[in-house]
Design a protein around this motif. Structure first.
Motif, PDB file in Angstrom:
ATOM      1  N   GLU A   1      12.977  12.891 -10.076  1.00  0.00           N
ATOM      2  CA  GLU A   1      11.543  12.926 -10.678  1.00  0.00           C
ATOM      3  C   GLU A   1      10.911  11.850 -11.219  1.00  0.00           C
ATOM      4  O   GLU A   1       9.833  11.285 -11.161  1.00  0.00           O
ATOM      5  CB  GLU A   1      11.150  14.324 -11.595  1.00  0.00           C
ATOM      6  N   ALA A   2      11.798  11.170 -11.922  1.00  0.00           N
ATOM      7  CA  ALA A   2      11.389   9.955 -12.814  1.00  0.00           C
ATOM      8  C   ALA A   2      10.810   8.739 -11.900  1.00  0.00           C
ATOM      9  O   ALA A   2      10.114   7.840 -12.231  1.00  0.00           O
ATOM     10  CB  ALA A   2      12.629   9.363 -13.390  1.00  0.00           C
ATOM     11  N   PHE A   3      11.404   8.629 -10.621  1.00  0.00           N
ATOM     12  CA  PHE A   3      10.800   7.678  -9.714  1.00  0.00           C
ATOM     13  C   PHE A   3       9.724   8.284  -8.795  1.00  0.00           C
ATOM     14  O   PHE A   3       8.993   7.497  -7.995  1.00  0.00           O
ATOM     15  CB  PHE A   3      11.902   7.239  -8.911  1.00  0.00           C
ATOM     16  N   LYS A   4       9.364   9.450  -8.966  1.00  0.00           N
ATOM     17  CA  LYS A   4       8.269  10.102  -8.023  1.00  0.00           C
ATOM     18  C   LYS A   4       6.846   9.508  -8.359  1.00  0.00           C
ATOM     19  O   LYS A   4       6.583   9.138  -9.465  1.00  0.00           O
ATOM     20  CB  LYS A   4       8.062  11.457  -8.301  1.00  0.00           C
ATOM     21  N   SER A   5       5.997   9.471  -7.377  1.00  0.00           N
ATOM     22  CA  SER A   5       4.532   8.734  -7.433  1.00  0.00           C
ATOM     23  C   SER A   5       3.927   9.757  -8.682  1.00  0.00           C
ATOM     24  O   SER A   5       4.088  10.897  -8.667  1.00  0.00           O
ATOM     25  CB  SER A   5       3.917   8.868  -6.448  1.00  0.00           C
ATOM     26  N   THR A   6       3.146   9.136  -9.377  1.00  0.00           N
ATOM     27  CA  THR A   6       2.187   9.956 -10.405  1.00  0.00           C
ATOM     28  C   THR A   6       0.666  10.270  -9.809  1.00  0.00           C
ATOM     29  O   THR A   6       0.303  11.002 -10.241  1.00  0.00           O
ATOM     30  CB  THR A   6       1.952   9.122 -11.620  1.00  0.00           C
TER      31      THR A   6
ATOM     32  N   PHE B   1       0.348 -10.390  -2.354  1.00  0.00           N
ATOM     33  CA  PHE B   1       0.462  -8.929  -2.280  1.00  0.00           C
ATOM     34  C   PHE B   1      -0.624  -8.358  -1.512  1.00  0.00           C
ATOM     35  O   PHE B   1      -1.542  -8.020  -2.013  1.00  0.00           O
ATOM     36  CB  PHE B   1       0.643  -8.335  -3.838  1.00  0.00           C
ATOM     37  N   GLN B   2      -0.187  -7.845  -0.181  1.00  0.00           N
ATOM     38  CA  GLN B   2      -1.251  -7.468   0.719  1.00  0.00           C
ATOM     39  C   GLN B   2      -1.375  -6.006   0.808  1.00  0.00           C
ATOM     40  O   GLN B   2      -0.346  -5.272   0.937  1.00  0.00           O
ATOM     41  CB  GLN B   2      -0.631  -7.836   2.067  1.00  0.00           C
ATOM     42  N   PRO B   3      -2.294  -5.566   0.543  1.00  0.00           N
ATOM     43  CA  PRO B   3      -2.930  -4.215   0.961  1.00  0.00           C
ATOM     44  C   PRO B   3      -2.997  -3.787   2.529  1.00  0.00           C
ATOM     45  O   PRO B   3      -3.304  -4.691   3.227  1.00  0.00           O
ATOM     46  CB  PRO B   3      -4.232  -3.937   0.032  1.00  0.00           C
ATOM     47  N   ALA B   4      -3.111  -2.670   2.660  1.00  0.00           N
ATOM     48  CA  ALA B   4      -3.769  -1.980   3.867  1.00  0.00           C
ATOM     49  C   ALA B   4      -2.838  -2.364   5.215  1.00  0.00           C
ATOM     50  O   ALA B   4      -3.126  -2.579   5.974  1.00  0.00           O
ATOM     51  CB  ALA B   4      -5.229  -2.320   4.170  1.00  0.00           C
ATOM     52  N   GLU B   5      -1.590  -2.330   4.977  1.00  0.00           N
ATOM     53  CA  GLU B   5      -0.513  -2.763   6.109  1.00  0.00           C
ATOM     54  C   GLU B   5      -0.534  -1.737   6.957  1.00  0.00           C
ATOM     55  O   GLU B   5      -0.431  -1.752   8.176  1.00  0.00           O
ATOM     56  CB  GLU B   5       0.843  -3.072   5.420  1.00  0.00           C
TER      57      GLU B   5
ATOM     58  N   LYS C   1       0.125  10.368  -2.475  1.00  0.00           N
ATOM     59  CA  LYS C   1       0.212   9.023  -2.301  1.00  0.00           C
ATOM     60  C   LYS C   1       1.737   8.636  -2.691  1.00  0.00           C
ATOM     61  O   LYS C   1       2.266   9.063  -3.751  1.00  0.00           O
ATOM     62  CB  LYS C   1      -0.656   8.240  -3.207  1.00  0.00           C
ATOM     63  N   MET C   2       2.427   8.090  -1.653  1.00  0.00           N
ATOM     64  CA  MET C   2       3.698   7.729  -1.625  1.00  0.00           C
ATOM     65  C   MET C   2       3.976   6.335  -1.165  1.00  0.00           C
ATOM     66  O   MET C   2       3.323   5.913  -0.150  1.00  0.00           O
ATOM     67  CB  MET C   2       4.655   8.927  -1.014  1.00  0.00           C
ATOM     68  N   HIS C   3       4.987   5.587  -1.770  1.00  0.00           N
ATOM     69  CA  HIS C   3       5.543   4.282  -1.249  1.00  0.00           C
ATOM     70  C   HIS C   3       6.684   4.665  -0.427  1.00  0.00           C
ATOM     71  O   HIS C   3       7.763   4.508  -0.504  1.00  0.00           O
ATOM     72  CB  HIS C   3       5.920   3.310  -2.271  1.00  0.00           C
ATOM     73  N   ALA C   4       6.402   5.045   1.007  1.00  0.00           N
ATOM     74  CA  ALA C   4       7.335   5.876   1.713  1.00  0.00           C
ATOM     75  C   ALA C   4       8.100   4.986   2.600  1.00  0.00           C
ATOM     76  O   ALA C   4       9.121   5.116   3.222  1.00  0.00           O
ATOM     77  CB  ALA C   4       6.599   6.986   2.451  1.00  0.00           C
ATOM     78  N   CYS C   5       7.727   3.573   2.889  1.00  0.00           N
ATOM     79  CA  CYS C   5       8.517   3.087   3.943  1.00  0.00           C
ATOM     80  C   CYS C   5       8.962   1.397   3.274  1.00  0.00           C
ATOM     81  O   CYS C   5       8.980   0.612   3.995  1.00  0.00           O
ATOM     82  CB  CYS C   5       7.507   2.714   5.054  1.00  0.00           C
ATOM     83  N   GLY C   6       9.215   1.488   2.045  1.00  0.00           N
ATOM     84  CA  GLY C   6       9.736   0.308   1.497  1.00  0.00           C
ATOM     85  C   GLY C   6       8.947  -0.375   0.642  1.00  0.00           C
ATOM     86  O   GLY C   6       9.303  -1.446   0.466  1.00  0.00           O
ATOM     87  N   HIS C   7       7.526  -0.165   0.609  1.00  0.00           N
ATOM     88  CA  HIS C   7       6.518  -1.171  -0.108  1.00  0.00           C
ATOM     89  C   HIS C   7       7.033  -1.464  -1.538  1.00  0.00           C
ATOM     90  O   HIS C   7       6.909  -2.587  -1.852  1.00  0.00           O
ATOM     91  CB  HIS C   7       5.194  -0.594   0.112  1.00  0.00           C
ATOM     92  N   ASP C   8       7.507  -0.411  -2.097  1.00  0.00           N
ATOM     93  CA  ASP C   8       7.865  -0.830  -3.471  1.00  0.00           C
ATOM     94  C   ASP C   8       9.071  -1.968  -3.418  1.00  0.00           C
ATOM     95  O   ASP C   8       9.219  -2.665  -4.406  1.00  0.00           O
ATOM     96  CB  ASP C   8       8.260   0.641  -4.244  1.00  0.00           C
TER      97      ASP C   8
ATOM     98  N   ASP D   1       0.710  -1.339  -0.046  1.00  0.00           N
ATOM     99  CA  ASP D   1      -0.064  -0.074  -0.109  1.00  0.00           C
ATOM    100  C   ASP D   1       0.994   1.192   0.176  1.00  0.00           C
ATOM    101  O   ASP D   1       2.032   1.394   0.373  1.00  0.00           O
ATOM    102  CB  ASP D   1      -1.024   0.091   1.264  1.00  0.00           C
ATOM    103  N   ALA D   2       0.309   2.451  -0.627  1.00  0.00           N
ATOM    104  CA  ALA D   2       1.041   3.740  -0.588  1.00  0.00           C
ATOM    105  C   ALA D   2       0.481   4.257   0.687  1.00  0.00           C
ATOM    106  O   ALA D   2      -0.494   3.967   1.316  1.00  0.00           O
ATOM    107  CB  ALA D   2       0.755   4.436  -1.732  1.00  0.00           C
ATOM    108  N   LEU D   3       1.135   5.194   1.048  1.00  0.00           N
ATOM    109  CA  LEU D   3       0.703   6.229   2.368  1.00  0.00           C
ATOM    110  C   LEU D   3       0.247   7.499   1.762  1.00  0.00           C
ATOM    111  O   LEU D   3       0.711   8.002   0.787  1.00  0.00           O
ATOM    112  CB  LEU D   3       2.134   6.345   3.332  1.00  0.00           C
ATOM    113  N   PRO D   4      -0.564   8.158   2.632  1.00  0.00           N
ATOM    114  CA  PRO D   4      -0.920   9.458   2.399  1.00  0.00           C
ATOM    115  C   PRO D   4       0.001  10.657   2.675  1.00  0.00           C
ATOM    116  O   PRO D   4      -0.195  11.405   3.661  1.00  0.00           O
ATOM    117  CB  PRO D   4      -2.253   9.565   3.263  1.00  0.00           C
ATOM    118  N   ILE D   5       1.089  10.604   1.852  1.00  0.00           N
ATOM    119  CA  ILE D   5       2.311  11.647   2.091  1.00  0.00           C
ATOM    120  C   ILE D   5       2.481  11.979   0.676  1.00  0.00           C
ATOM    121  O   ILE D   5       2.573  11.350  -0.430  1.00  0.00           O
ATOM    122  CB  ILE D   5       3.451  10.967   2.451  1.00  0.00           C
ATOM    123  N   LEU D   6       2.805  13.568   0.611  1.00  0.00           N
ATOM    124  CA  LEU D   6       3.094  14.230  -0.526  1.00  0.00           C
ATOM    125  C   LEU D   6       4.491  13.909  -0.631  1.00  0.00           C
ATOM    126  O   LEU D   6       5.282  14.577   0.174  1.00  0.00           O
ATOM    127  CB  LEU D   6       2.769  15.687  -0.371  1.00  0.00           C
TER     128      LEU D   6
END
Length: 110
Positions: free
Chosen positions: A23-28, A67-71, A32-39, A11-16
């Motif tokens: 920028e090529a790796f930034k969330s589209t 592939f678990q959501p909502a962690e 929403k951001m994969h901020a704690c290693g989920h990617d 899951d992504a987190l509600p973070i800007l």
């Protein structure tokens, strides 16, 4: 027939996201951001899937990839267990998950 689960949270987190110079790796998706290693977790599970597929004929039993959501605060795996991910036939007897922890040295298992 033995069965085990390999799990990755995704899951992504509600973070800007603020990623200057990459920028090529930034969330589209703004906010929403994969901020704690989920990617990274998903990448590790996909890598495991590729390796397991190459040796599929040598594997006795089933490896269930989850592939678990909502962690992050959403009780994702708890809900997946309640909805039957473990009890599907064949029933899983073991489950493993990995999590990155940037403060530990590379190769450390904790």
């Amino acid at each position: 027939q033995p069965c085990l689960i390999l799990r990755a949270d995704m899951d992504a987190l509600p973070i800007l996201e603020s990623t200057p110079h990459i920028e090529a790796f930034k969330s589209t998706q703004d906010g929403k951001m994969h901020a704690c290693g989920h990617d990274g977790h998903v990448t590790m599970l996909l890598g495991a899937a590729a390796l397991l597929k190459k040796m599929e004929s040598e594997i006795e039993g089933t490896v269930r990839l989850v592939f678990q959501p909502a962690e992050e605060g959403g009780a994702g795996m708890k809900r997946m267990v309640e909805e039957g991910v473990v009890s599907l036939s064949p029933e899983a007897k073991l489950g493993f998950g990995m999590h990155v922890w940037p403060g530990l040295p590379t190769g450390t298992i904790a």
